[in-house]
Design an enzyme around this catalytic site. Sequence first.
Site, PDB file in Angstrom:
ATOM      1  N   LYS A 190     -66.263 -51.404 -16.951  1.00 14.88           N
ATOM      2  CA  LYS A 190     -67.424 -50.687 -16.416  1.00 14.88           C
ATOM      3  C   LYS A 190     -68.399 -51.642 -15.734  1.00 14.88           C
ATOM      4  CE  LYS A 190     -67.388 -46.660 -19.449  1.00 14.88           C
ATOM      5  NZ  LYS A 190     -68.074 -45.920 -20.509  1.00 14.88           N
ATOM      6  N   LYS A 193     -54.446 -41.289 -14.328  1.00 14.00           N
ATOM      7  CA  LYS A 193     -54.856 -40.473 -15.456  1.00 14.00           C
ATOM      8  C   LYS A 193     -55.536 -39.198 -14.925  1.00 14.00           C
ATOM      9  CE  LYS A 193     -58.085 -41.306 -19.252  1.00 14.00           C
ATOM     10  NZ  LYS A 193     -58.997 -42.253 -19.859  1.00 14.00           N
ATOM     11  N   LYS A 250     -61.633 -35.727 -13.703  1.00 16.57           N
ATOM     12  CA  LYS A 250     -62.452 -34.890 -12.836  1.00 16.57           C
ATOM     13  C   LYS A 250     -62.764 -35.642 -11.536  1.00 16.57           C
ATOM     14  CE  LYS A 250     -67.018 -33.080 -12.391  1.00 16.57           C
ATOM     15  NZ  LYS A 250     -68.374 -33.475 -12.696  1.00 16.57           N
TER      16      LYS A 250
END
Length: 344
Positions: A128, A209, A212
């Site tokens: 991240k 994967k 959204k």
Amino acid sequence: MSATTPQTRPAPPGSQKRPFLFSGIQPSGEIHIGNYCGAIRNWLRLMDEYDSIFCIVDYHAMTVEYDVATMPARVFDAALVNMAAGLDPERCTLFVQSQVPEHTELTWILNTLAPMGLLGRMTQFKEKSRRQELNVNVGLFDYPVLQAADILLYRAEAVPVGDDQVQHIEFTRDLARKFNLRFAELFPEPRALVPKSGARILGLDGEAKMSKSLGNYIGLMESREGIWQKLRPAVTDPARVRRSDPGNPFICNIYTIHQCFSSPEIQEQVVAGCQSAGIGCIDCKKMLFEEMMQVLDPIRARGEELRAAPERVRQALAAGAERCRDLARATMEEVRRLTGLRET
Ligand code: SF4
């Protein structure tokens, strides 16, 4: 479970007191079949065995940039969709993290035990922070400590997680051990419950994967028509160029989805039909669609009922927060006493 473990809700008549299970839910109503097959279905099985606490983690969601105006709706939708998918407030506790301020209080105390070097080596932090580059905030760095506080506050013994979270649960066990050694035995070391069966469902592109943000997903609340429009062109075994080409279901994402939704008989038919070219990919997807709808139709119906009666969602969250505040308060009284933060 320790003798000091708080328990405010009486166990149902004739039942045994069960150990606590804790799981965090990201505040998003866009829950897809990958989430259902990888996590929610597993939670539904565990709810009879454990006193299960599900927390919508809005504090965690603040560690990346977000739109303030949409946060309340994201939290509400996460509660609604998860309730529709089976998190029945009669059988589990569902609440919003920021409604129980003890989460941040315990985080601070655990911060004083958490090695910075170890936090810096956490895989999720590295990934991240690489994405955020210059704007890496302390919250992102400290995320695993807040996660440890979430779990330890309820002295949970079990935490259902995917492979990518096992490192954070190990870290939580480490912090529990450190606290117990430094101050006094208080926290159990929680176990990570990683689902054993089933390959991970990929997105409909068959590559990444399901997510959204990549737009390669089937949402739990989508209409029948919308789902078929997405399923029909979904990627299958690339070796099946013509209808007469035999395929390999074990490398096909459609078969992986069958493994979540379809009966063993249908799964057998798919394997045999695919390998012999007895069925085509569209036949296979139609079979999957019918099986999926048996699970998703009732979820969508429950979701629509809850959408029409939003007070049921709010009441569930209010009751969950009240129970969790009681549990958290009892733990923090012990923590303050053991750490010398108040007179004994
Ligand atoms: S028949 Fe089914 S399992 Fe086989 S390649 Fe086509 S979609 Fe995949």
